[in-house]
Design an enzyme around this catalytic site. Structure first.
Site, short mmCIF file in Angstrom:
data_model
loop_
_atom_site.label_atom_id
_atom_site.label_comp_id
_atom_site.label_asym_id
_atom_site.label_seq_id
_atom_site.Cartn_x
_atom_site.Cartn_y
_atom_site.Cartn_z
N ASP A 119 0.95 -1.26 -0.02
CA ASP A 119 -0.01 -0.09 -0.05
C ASP A 119 0.86 1.24 0.06
O ASP A 119 2.10 1.26 0.46
CB ASP A 119 -0.96 0.10 1.27
CG ASP A 119 -2.20 0.94 1.04
OD1 ASP A 119 -2.30 1.51 0.04
OD2 ASP A 119 -2.62 1.26 2.42
N ASN A 178 -10.43 -2.50 -6.41
CA ASN A 178 -9.69 -1.68 -7.43
C ASN A 178 -10.12 -1.19 -8.61
O ASN A 178 -9.75 -0.44 -9.45
CB ASN A 178 -8.22 -2.29 -7.31
CG ASN A 178 -7.29 -2.05 -6.20
OD1 ASN A 178 -6.32 -2.65 -5.90
ND2 ASN A 178 -7.75 -1.24 -5.61
#
Ligand code: FPP
Length: 259
Positions: A20, A68
């Protein structure tokens, strides 16, 4: 590179990573998010390489979640492009070093060209035995559990399965990569204290390690630090400290290479 402070006999068998912070890394430098992902791809290469050198047997990377898909089209396209490029560029190295590639997630949603490349690399590397890299692509833990439940329900409906025989082992065997042991260590970069729908079933007893470092900056020293931290932990798997002394290591090691 020396691995000072690392005990080679107590390595996690399976390391899983939530990568991340690519976007934040880019924003801090006034660059595009895509530039952050590009730099994140280099971290992927570095961490796979170091895992191999250290002797980590399984490495899972959360590369693209089902959520996503909701990102802007150009970012999704760029991520798919980076992924495809990575697969093509790294295949020779995977063959040279005995790395097997696996993927978890709903492959049917990937663009056809990416899916074809992915399946071709998985097929080419299937007999490599030194290390396994698992890419989580179009993956979410809940989605995997839903797909597993459907399979089991189908088998029960068709009388191939007695519901009373369902146990944890059977559920694990219906997950996307049954041949991969549960992660011993789950690393998350960029400081968020969240699981974000990764490996929900598999991380029941994983040790968690969260670092504020953003993924594009997560390189050798950071990774070694996470592994050394893991080796300082005492994994009890729900037991007491006293029981650990009395219990055969093989029982405690069920989910990894813990002493
Ligand atoms: C999280 O950063 C990262 C991703 C969504 C994708 C990870 C992809 C790569 C590392 C590049 C290519 C992958 C491979 C396997 C070669 P973010 O965009 O969520 O960061 P932010 O939270 O700071 O916005």
């Amino acid at each position: 590179m020396k691995f000072d402070g690392l005990d080679k006999n107590r390595l996690p068998r399976h390391v899983a990573i939530i990568m991340d912070g690519n976007g934040r890394w880019a924003k801090l430098r006034g660059k595009s998010r895509i530039e952050g992902h590009r730099r994140g791809k280099t971290s992927v290469r570095v961490i796979v390489e170091l895992s191999r050198k250290i002797g980590i047997r399984f490495l899972s990377l959360y590369a693209f979640s089902t959520e996503n898909w909701l990102r802007p089209h150009d970012e999704v396209d760029a991520l798919m492009g980076l992924l495809q490029h990575y697969l093509i560029a790294e295949q020779a190295k995977m063959m040279r070093y005995g790395i097997r590639l696996l993927a978890v997630g709903d492959r049917s949603r990937l663009p056809q060209s990416v899916r074809r490349t992915l399946e071709q690399v998985i097929e080419a590397t299937r007999n490599n035995g030194r290390m396994t890299v698992v890419l989580a692509l179009s993956y979410s833990g809940r989605d995997e559990i839903v797909r597993m439940a459907r399979q089991i329900a189908r088998a029960a409906r068709e009388n191939r399965l007695d519901p009373e025989t369902i146990d944890e082992r059977m559920i694990s065997a219906q997950m996307d990569s049954p041949e991969v042991p549960d992660p011993d260590l789950l690393i998350r970069t960029s400081g968020e204290m969240r699981i974000s729908n990764f490996y929900l079933w598999q991380i029941a007893y994983s040790e968690l390690y969260v670092t504020p470092t953003l993924w594009p900056d997560f390189r050798e020293q950071e990774y070694l630090q996470a592994l050394i931290d893991f080796q300082r932990r005492r994994r009890r798997f729900g037991r007491t400290d006293e029981q650990l002394v009395d219990t055969a290591p093989s029982v405690l090691e069920a989910g990894g290479s813990e002493s």
